[in-house]
Scaffold this motif. Sequence first.
Motif, PDB file in Angstrom:
ATOM      1  N   THR A   4      -8.278  -0.717   5.115  1.00 22.24           N
ATOM      2  CA  THR A   4      -7.115  -0.721   4.238  1.00 22.24           C
ATOM      3  C   THR A   4      -7.350   0.239   3.092  1.00 22.24           C
ATOM      4  OG1 THR A   4      -6.700  -3.032   4.804  1.00 22.24           O
ATOM      5  CG2 THR A   4      -5.612  -2.177   2.835  1.00 22.24           C
ATOM      6  N   ASP A  83      -4.114  -9.479  -0.194  1.00 17.98           N
ATOM      7  CA  ASP A  83      -3.062  -8.812   0.577  1.00 17.98           C
ATOM      8  C   ASP A  83      -1.965  -9.801   0.922  1.00 17.98           C
ATOM      9  OD1 ASP A  83      -3.420  -9.464   3.826  1.00 17.98           O
ATOM     10  OD2 ASP A  83      -5.254  -9.715   2.661  1.00 17.98           O
ATOM     11  N   ALA A 153      -1.318  -4.619  -0.965  1.00 15.71           N
ATOM     12  CA  ALA A 153      -2.631  -5.134  -1.387  1.00 15.71           C
ATOM     13  C   ALA A 153      -2.995  -4.578  -2.768  1.00 15.71           C
ATOM     14  CB  ALA A 153      -3.689  -4.718  -0.370  1.00 15.71           C
TER      15      ALA A 153
END
Length: 159
Positions: A4, A83, A153
């Motif tokens: 991510t 997230d 996030a």
Amino acid sequence: MKRTLSALAKNEPGVLAKLATEFGKSEANILSLAAGETENPEISRIVLRLEGDDAAITAAEKYLDSLDVIVQIDDLSRKDFVDRELVMLKITMKPESTGQLMQIFEVFRANVVGMGQDTITVELAGDQERVEGLIQMLKPYGIKSMCRSGMIALKRGDE
């Protein structure tokens, strides 16, 4: 491997189009892309959930960092982060399954946002595991349509 990335970018027209075009040339696959304005209206946060080998994702991160519109980039996978994702699902509803569906919604804390003669629409905001869990529980009842927002996030803590 999945990672991510969170990037702060100048809020300018064409940034996402440029990013998506260039990612099409890489070996990293975009699983999720979410973008929106930050507390500063001149800056947007772009959250990318990527899949690929380490070299492909590292190359994608370096590419992002080289763009003149990118202000900052963080690999959240190497940090503690929070997230969330929003999912809306339209489920087939039969009289004999209504009670079971309501129990599933209660367990997952999903909200009913619409009803038709043969369907019920619910929403859920949560981490990806919770969203995936709800989807798996509802598949046997018949998912007529679904829309997912993509992951957003932020790093935890004071950073």
